[in-house]
Design a protein around this motif. Structure first.
Motif, PDB file in Angstrom:
ATOM      1  N   ASN A   1       0.818  -1.212   0.000  1.00 38.72           N
ATOM      2  CA  ASN A   1       0.000   0.000   0.000  1.00 38.72           C
ATOM      3  C   ASN A   1       0.852   1.261   0.000  1.00 38.72           C
ATOM      4  O   ASN A   1       1.790   1.393   0.783  1.00 38.72           O
ATOM      5  CB  ASN A   1      -0.914   0.011   1.231  1.00 38.72           C
ATOM      6  N   LYS A   2       0.495   2.173  -0.860  1.00 35.75           N
ATOM      7  CA  LYS A   2       1.193   3.454  -0.941  1.00 35.75           C
ATOM      8  C   LYS A   2       0.742   4.368   0.186  1.00 35.75           C
ATOM      9  O   LYS A   2      -0.450   4.533   0.429  1.00 35.75           O
ATOM     10  CB  LYS A   2       0.900   4.112  -2.298  1.00 35.75           C
ATOM     11  N   ILE A   3       1.721   4.975   0.860  1.00 37.70           N
ATOM     12  CA  ILE A   3       1.369   5.964   1.886  1.00 37.70           C
ATOM     13  C   ILE A   3       1.994   7.326   1.601  1.00 37.70           C
ATOM     14  O   ILE A   3       1.703   8.291   2.309  1.00 37.70           O
ATOM     15  CB  ILE A   3       1.734   5.504   3.305  1.00 37.70           C
ATOM     16  N   GLY A   4       2.838   7.416   0.584  1.00 35.08           N
ATOM     17  CA  GLY A   4       3.458   8.709   0.302  1.00 35.08           C
ATOM     18  C   GLY A   4       3.998   8.797  -1.101  1.00 35.08           C
ATOM     19  O   GLY A   4       4.213   7.781  -1.774  1.00 35.08           O
ATOM     20  N   GLY A   5       4.192  10.019  -1.554  1.00 35.36           N
ATOM     21  CA  GLY A   5       4.757  10.257  -2.868  1.00 35.36           C
ATOM     22  C   GLY A   5       5.606  11.509  -2.882  1.00 35.36           C
ATOM     23  O   GLY A   5       5.422  12.412  -2.052  1.00 35.36           O
ATOM     24  N   ILE A   6       6.561  11.546  -3.814  1.00 34.43           N
ATOM     25  CA  ILE A   6       7.500  12.662  -3.933  1.00 34.43           C
ATOM     26  C   ILE A   6       7.406  13.233  -5.339  1.00 34.43           C
ATOM     27  O   ILE A   6       7.279  12.487  -6.316  1.00 34.43           O
ATOM     28  CB  ILE A   6       8.944  12.194  -3.663  1.00 34.43           C
TER      29      ILE A   6
ATOM     30  N   TYR B   1      -7.389   1.989  -4.741  1.00 31.58           N
ATOM     31  CA  TYR B   1      -6.120   2.655  -4.983  1.00 31.58           C
ATOM     32  C   TYR B   1      -4.932   2.036  -4.234  1.00 31.58           C
ATOM     33  O   TYR B   1      -3.815   2.505  -4.387  1.00 31.58           O
ATOM     34  CB  TYR B   1      -6.237   4.136  -4.591  1.00 31.58           C
ATOM     35  N   SER B   2      -5.151   1.000  -3.420  1.00 28.69           N
ATOM     36  CA  SER B   2      -4.069   0.373  -2.651  1.00 28.69           C
ATOM     37  C   SER B   2      -3.311   1.418  -1.840  1.00 28.69           C
ATOM     38  O   SER B   2      -2.090   1.484  -1.860  1.00 28.69           O
ATOM     39  CB  SER B   2      -3.106  -0.374  -3.584  1.00 28.69           C
ATOM     40  N   THR B   3      -4.055   2.249  -1.158  1.00 30.46           N
ATOM     41  CA  THR B   3      -3.459   3.294  -0.332  1.00 30.46           C
ATOM     42  C   THR B   3      -3.678   2.990   1.142  1.00 30.46           C
ATOM     43  O   THR B   3      -4.603   2.276   1.521  1.00 30.46           O
ATOM     44  CB  THR B   3      -4.062   4.678  -0.646  1.00 30.46           C
TER      45      THR B   3
END
Length: 283
Positions: free
Chosen positions: A137-142, A176-178
Motif C-alpha cells: 500500500n502506498k502511503i506517500g509520494g514525492i 487505490y491500494s493506499t
C-alpha cells in the motif's frame, strides 16, 4: 479557537498543525531557517518554485494543511483531507549537475521511511522512482522539480505528501491500494514530530551527498536495500514505449537499471517513467 473545537472544524482524526513546534525543534537545522505554513495552498511545489525564482534561501520549507491543486508525477492530482496528513516542499540549491539531481529524490525517500520507522515502527519501502509504501500500500509520494540554466542547476524543489492520520474507507483502500500510518498502526502520530525527524534525517543525507564520498556509497546501498522493485519483474511505461524486464538495481544517480525481456541492459531516469509492479503473494 481551542484545540478540541479546531479538531471538529477540520474533521475526524484531524489536528491543526502547529508550525511553532517545528521551528523550535529545527533551530540548528538547514530546514529551520525559513518555514512557511498555510492552511490552504494550491500546491506547495508551485508556491515554493515561485519563491525560489525570487531568490528564497536554500532550506526554505513550505507546508500546507490542505492543497486545492496538489500535484503528483505525470500531472496526477494528490488528494488529502485537511488536518490529517503532511503536505510540504523543501528548497535546495545544490552544486550538482542535472543528471545527479534524482539521487536527491532517493535521499528524500530514505529520510521519509526512516522517520516513519522511528515514529511508528513501520517498515517503509521505496517504489522507484518516487513512492513510499508499507507492504503493498502506498502511503506517500514525492515530486521532484528543478530549474536549469546553461547546464547549471539553479534550484531543486522536492515535494512530499504523506498519509499520516487519515483513515481511508474500504472502497478507497481497495481501489487505490493506499494506506496511512494511522491505518497501519491504529494510532495517530504527531505530524510536527514526524516532519521534524524527516527533515533532520534529510539534512544528514544531503550533507553526505555534498561532502562525504564514502557516505554516498552507504546511501546508495541503503536505497537499494529499501527498494520495493529490486529483483522484481516490472513494466515501465514511458511516453514512447512500454518495457518489461527485471530490475537489477538503482544506480548512484537514482536511475533504474533494467534487464529487458529481450536481454538488453537499459537505464531509465526519473521523468516520464512509471512503474507497475506485479506483486506475488507469499505461500
Amino acid at each position: 479557537m481551542d484545540r478540541e473545537t479546531s479538531r471538529k472544524a477540520v474533521g475526524e482524526n484531524a489536528e491543526p498543525f502547529n508550525p511553532a513546534l517545528l521551528t523550535n525543534s529545527l533551530k540548528q537545522c538547514l530546514f529551520g531557517k525559513r518555514v512557511i505554513f498555510r492552511d490552504t495552498l494550491g500546491s506547495t511545489n508551485v508556491f515554493l518554485k515561485g519563491l525560489a525564482q525570487d531568490g528564497a534561501v536554500e532550506g526554505t520549507v513550505v507546508i500546507a494543511d490542505e492543497q486545492s491543486a496538489g500535484l503528483g508525477r505525470l500531472g496526477r492530482q494528490w488528494f488529502s483531507k485537511k488536518g490529517q496528513n503532511l503536505l510540504f516542499s523543501v528548497l535546495l540549491r545544490p552544486n550538482l549537475p542535472p543528471n545527479k539531481i534524482f539521487a536527491l529524490t532517493m535521499m528524500f525517500a530514505l529520510a521519509g521511511i526512516d522517520a516513519i520507522e522511528e515514529i511508528s515502527g513501520l517498515n517503509g519501502m521505496i517504489k522507484w522512482p518516487n513512492d513510499i509504501y508499507i507492504g503493498e500500500n502506498k502511503i506517500g509520494g514525492i515530486l521532484t522539480e528543478f530549474s536549469v540554466l546553461k547546464g547549471i542547476v539553479l534550484y531543486v524543489v522536492l515535494g512530499m505528501g504523506l498519509n499520516v492520520n487519515w483513515q481511508p474507507d474500504a472502497e478507497q483502500t481497495l481501489l487505490y491500494s493506499t494506506s496511512s500510518i494511522l491505518n497501519e498502526t491504529k494510532k495517530s502520530v504527531s505530524r510536527e514530530k514526524l516532519l521534524c525527524k524527516l527533515l533532520e534525517r534529510f539534512e544528514k543525507n544531503y550533507n553526505v551527498a555534498k561532502e562525504d564520498m564514502s557516505g554516498r556509497e552507504e546511501l546508495f546501498k541503503r536505497w537499494n536495500e529499501k527498494s520495493l522493485v529490486l529483483g522484481r519483474t516490472v513494466t515501465l511505461e514511458t511516453g514512447k514505449e512500454r518495457v518489461e524486464g527485471e530490475v537489477k538495481g538503482i544506480d548512484r544517480d537514482g536511475a533504474l537499471m533494467l534487464i529487458t525481456t529481450d536481454g538488453q541492459n537499459r537505464k531509465f531516469v526519473c521523468g516520464d517513467v512509471s512503474v507497475k509492479i506485479k506483486f506475488s503473494k507469499e505461500k
